[in-house]
Design a protein around this motif. Structure first.
Motif, PDB file in Angstrom:
ATOM      1  N   MET A   1       0.822  -1.212   0.000  1.00 38.94           N
ATOM      2  CA  MET A   1       0.000   0.000   0.000  1.00 38.94           C
ATOM      3  C   MET A   1       0.855   1.260   0.000  1.00 38.94           C
ATOM      4  O   MET A   1       0.519   2.253  -0.646  1.00 38.94           O
ATOM      5  CB  MET A   1      -0.937   0.012   1.206  1.00 38.94           C
ATOM      6  CG  MET A   1      -2.266  -0.674   0.982  1.00 38.94           C
ATOM      7  SD  MET A   1      -3.189  -0.064  -0.449  1.00 38.94           S
ATOM      8  CE  MET A   1      -3.514   1.630   0.034  1.00 38.94           C
ATOM      9  N   SER A   2       1.956   1.229   0.742  1.00 37.02           N
ATOM     10  CA  SER A   2       2.826   2.408   0.796  1.00 37.02           C
ATOM     11  C   SER A   2       3.379   2.741  -0.583  1.00 37.02           C
ATOM     12  O   SER A   2       3.331   3.899  -1.038  1.00 37.02           O
ATOM     13  CB  SER A   2       3.978   2.173   1.786  1.00 37.02           C
ATOM     14  OG  SER A   2       3.499   1.941   3.082  1.00 37.02           O
ATOM     15  N   ILE A   3       3.896   1.731  -1.266  1.00 35.92           N
ATOM     16  CA  ILE A   3       4.482   1.949  -2.596  1.00 35.92           C
ATOM     17  C   ILE A   3       3.409   2.299  -3.608  1.00 35.92           C
ATOM     18  O   ILE A   3       3.564   3.216  -4.421  1.00 35.92           O
ATOM     19  CB  ILE A   3       5.258   0.697  -3.039  1.00 35.92           C
ATOM     20  CG1 ILE A   3       6.440   0.450  -2.101  1.00 35.92           C
ATOM     21  CG2 ILE A   3       5.738   0.839  -4.479  1.00 35.92           C
ATOM     22  CD1 ILE A   3       7.156  -0.869  -2.332  1.00 35.92           C
ATOM     23  N   LEU A   4       2.290   1.567  -3.569  1.00 37.32           N
ATOM     24  CA  LEU A   4       1.217   1.768  -4.541  1.00 37.32           C
ATOM     25  C   LEU A   4       0.583   3.148  -4.400  1.00 37.32           C
ATOM     26  O   LEU A   4       0.430   3.882  -5.391  1.00 37.32           O
ATOM     27  CB  LEU A   4       0.157   0.681  -4.369  1.00 37.32           C
ATOM     28  CG  LEU A   4      -1.044   0.711  -5.314  1.00 37.32           C
ATOM     29  CD1 LEU A   4      -0.595   0.591  -6.762  1.00 37.32           C
ATOM     30  CD2 LEU A   4      -2.016  -0.417  -4.959  1.00 37.32           C
ATOM     31  N   ALA A   5       0.200   3.512  -3.174  1.00 40.41           N
ATOM     32  CA  ALA A   5      -0.456   4.807  -2.950  1.00 40.41           C
ATOM     33  C   ALA A   5       0.484   5.959  -3.277  1.00 40.41           C
ATOM     34  O   ALA A   5       0.085   6.930  -3.935  1.00 40.41           O
ATOM     35  CB  ALA A   5      -0.940   4.903  -1.503  1.00 40.41           C
ATOM     36  N   ALA A   6       1.736   5.850  -2.824  1.00 38.63           N
ATOM     37  CA  ALA A   6       2.706   6.915  -3.100  1.00 38.63           C
ATOM     38  C   ALA A   6       2.972   7.042  -4.596  1.00 38.63           C
ATOM     39  O   ALA A   6       3.037   8.155  -5.139  1.00 38.63           O
ATOM     40  CB  ALA A   6       4.006   6.651  -2.343  1.00 38.63           C
ATOM     41  N   GLY A   7       3.108   5.906  -5.277  1.00 43.71           N
ATOM     42  CA  GLY A   7       3.366   5.938  -6.714  1.00 43.71           C
ATOM     43  C   GLY A   7       2.215   6.527  -7.499  1.00 43.71           C
ATOM     44  O   GLY A   7       2.422   7.348  -8.409  1.00 43.71           O
ATOM     45  N   TYR A   8       0.984   6.138  -7.136  1.00 43.83           N
ATOM     46  CA  TYR A   8      -0.169   6.667  -7.867  1.00 43.83           C
ATOM     47  C   TYR A   8      -0.338   8.168  -7.623  1.00 43.83           C
ATOM     48  O   TYR A   8      -0.578   8.935  -8.565  1.00 43.83           O
ATOM     49  CB  TYR A   8      -1.449   5.932  -7.453  1.00 43.83           C
ATOM     50  CG  TYR A   8      -2.685   6.584  -8.018  1.00 43.83           C
ATOM     51  CD1 TYR A   8      -2.981   6.481  -9.374  1.00 43.83           C
ATOM     52  CD2 TYR A   8      -3.519   7.364  -7.220  1.00 43.83           C
ATOM     53  CE1 TYR A   8      -4.087   7.118  -9.923  1.00 43.83           C
ATOM     54  CE2 TYR A   8      -4.632   7.994  -7.753  1.00 43.83           C
ATOM     55  CZ  TYR A   8      -4.908   7.864  -9.105  1.00 43.83           C
ATOM     56  OH  TYR A   8      -6.001   8.511  -9.632  1.00 43.83           O
ATOM     57  N   MET A   9      -0.218   8.579  -6.371  1.00 38.13           N
ATOM     58  CA  MET A   9      -0.410   9.998  -6.068  1.00 38.13           C
ATOM     59  C   MET A   9       0.683  10.852  -6.699  1.00 38.13           C
ATOM     60  O   MET A   9       0.433  11.978  -7.126  1.00 38.13           O
ATOM     61  CB  MET A   9      -0.481  10.208  -4.551  1.00 38.13           C
ATOM     62  CG  MET A   9      -1.782   9.690  -3.946  1.00 38.13           C
ATOM     63  SD  MET A   9      -2.054  10.153  -2.215  1.00 38.13           S
ATOM     64  CE  MET A   9      -0.910   9.057  -1.395  1.00 38.13           C
ATOM     65  N   LEU A  10       1.900  10.313  -6.782  1.00 35.27           N
ATOM     66  CA  LEU A  10       2.979  11.027  -7.473  1.00 35.27           C
ATOM     67  C   LEU A  10       2.647  11.198  -8.950  1.00 35.27           C
ATOM     68  O   LEU A  10       2.853  12.275  -9.525  1.00 35.27           O
ATOM     69  CB  LEU A  10       4.291  10.266  -7.313  1.00 35.27           C
ATOM     70  CG  LEU A  10       5.498  10.836  -8.075  1.00 35.27           C
ATOM     71  CD1 LEU A  10       5.815  12.256  -7.601  1.00 35.27           C
ATOM     72  CD2 LEU A  10       6.719   9.930  -7.897  1.00 35.27           C
TER      73      LEU A  10
END
Length: 448
Positions: free
Chosen positions: A208-217
């Protein structure tokens, strides 16, 4: 099928939205709207105190705070933050985003109260909304009703619908046959659930950390590519929210009601505030500090709706994208960043979000199963639920889910009624404020 859709529309009608938002407003007034102005202390108490581990259970087998935070985000942050936002924009216009913000601000106080009460009344295997309905209101039958609706929602909204999205995206973007997706989801899910709550938390805290951060970026980059369009977009959101005509300056009551209804409904669908699912996830945490769990849940709602949903909306609106379907609108919004690979990249991101939601909802259903069956069947009931959850997830990839979507909506909405009754009757304004103040001061002293 038509009857199920009619029941779903009835359950999620204006009466439930008024009840949810009215409850959030009532609790916000009780707590002096601290969710609007006290974010400095809220963030210091949550993200600023990761290294403090207080109030552990004796066996220390629960999830860490980061694991609980990730699991709660996974259960809430999913396809609703991507396709759901695109649908809200397509049906309700830009103004729907403003009302999604309102639903989040009021929903923060609902999740805060849910978690505070859950920790206050939790005993043994009885946690979450079942705890305060059973021991707080002394109405076990309401707790049983809530648990049944929760299990139904976990198999529907939290399971079959998510696996259906994954299979559909895999087939459309990469021509992967549904039966292959079925085997993959069942196997991966089984391996993860086999390790229990801590195993789920360990997977989701990284994914979730990688996915959410990547999408929001990615969404931020799209917005930066169209930076000059932000003032016009914000004006468009505010005008649409109140039914203002940009040309004549007049107010349309029909446009106002439409934007409000669509925005509020999709806001609730996105963050699940008031349904009790957040308290079910936090029941796995190894801390019994109800106020701390409540503050974390507020941060989760803010990240889900105020941050992630807003970034999706701004990426679409600033790009000037238009399309006939929600999926096409989302792809058009991000095409300036990903080019010809937009469909495939968004398919992977959406599928991963759906998988995280599927895993997160298994924790919610498991808590309900423990309440209903652990006294007589012990761990066997939980193991049977996990196995059935995996099998139904596989089934969802190959089944027609029109009725499943409608039944999921019904079960999800019906969770709100006993839950809201519990939190409204058990809220104690003065005690609530004192507890909040003590918790914030305690953690600030620790940080100093």
């Amino acid at each position: 099928m038509e009857l199920c859709n009619q029941l779903a529309d009835l359950v999620w009608g204006s009466s439930l939205l008024i009840l949810l938002l009215g409850s959030g407003l009532y609790l916000s007034i009780q707590n002096r709207f601290f969710q609007l102005y006290d974010w400095k202390r809220i963030l210091r108490t949550t993200f600023g105190s990761f290294h403090f581990r207080t109030n552990h259970t004796s066996d220390d087998k629960g999830q860490s705070q980061l694991q609980t935070f990730s699991t709660a985000l996974a259960a809430a942050m999913g396809t609703g933050n991507l396709i759901g936002v695109a649908t809200a924009l397509r049906l309700g216009g830009a103004g729907a985003i403003f009302w999604m913000w309102i639903s989040a601000l009021l929903g923060m106080m609902l999740t805060y109260t849910e978690n505070r009460l859950s920790c206050c009344y939790a005993t043994g295997e009885i946690r979450g909304p079942m705890a305060y309905l059973h021991f707080g209101l002394h109405t076990p039958y309401l707790a049983v009703i809530y648990a049944i609706f929760c299990i139904a929602a976990s198999f529907g909204m939290g399971n079959m619908t998510q696996s259906s999205v994954i299979a559909s995206l895999a087939e459309s973007a990469f021509s992967i046959l549904p039966w292959s997706t079925e085997l993959f989801i069942t196997l991966i899910l089984g391996i993860i659930l086999l390790h229990g709550a801590k195993g789920i938390g360990s997977v989701l805290q990284w994914l979730m950390s990688i996915l959410a951060a990547g999408y929001m970026l990615a969404a931020v980059l799209v917005i930066l590519l169209h930076l000059s369009a932000i003032p016009m977009t914000l004006r468009q959101i505010l005008q649409g929210a109140f039914g203002l005509d940009a040309i004549t300056g007049g107010v349309s009551g029909a446009a106002l009601r439409h934007a409000m209804t669509i925005g509020l409904r999709h806001g609730v669908f996105s963050n699940k505030a008031g349904l009790g699912s957040n308290a079910l996830v936090h029941a796995e945490n190894d801390s019994d500090d109800g106020v701390l769990q409540g503050l974390w849940s507020m941060v989760e709602v803010a990240l889900d709706t105020l941050v992630c949903c807003t970034l999706t909306a701004l990426a679409i609106l600033t790009s000037g994208a238009t399309a006939k379907t929600s999926g096409e609108l989302l792809v058009a919004g991000f095409s300036s960043l990903f080019g010809s690979y937009t469909s495939q990249i968004l398919a992977v991101i959406t599928a991963l979000f759906a998988m995280c939601t599927l895993i997160g909802w298994s924790c919610c259903g498991e808590q309900a199963v423990r309440y209903l069956f652990s006294r007589h069947f012990g761990k066997t009931a939980v193991s049977a639920y996990r196995l059935l959850f995996c099998l139904i997830a596989g089934l969802g990839t190959v089944c027609s889910l029109g009725i499943a979507w409608a039944i999921s909506d019904i079960a999800n909405g019906l969770m709100a009624f006993p839950n809201l009754l519990g939190i409204l009757l058990l809220s104690r304004p003065k005690k609530h404020l004192i507890s909040q103040k003590k918790c914030l001061l305690y953690h600030e002293n620790c940080l100093k």
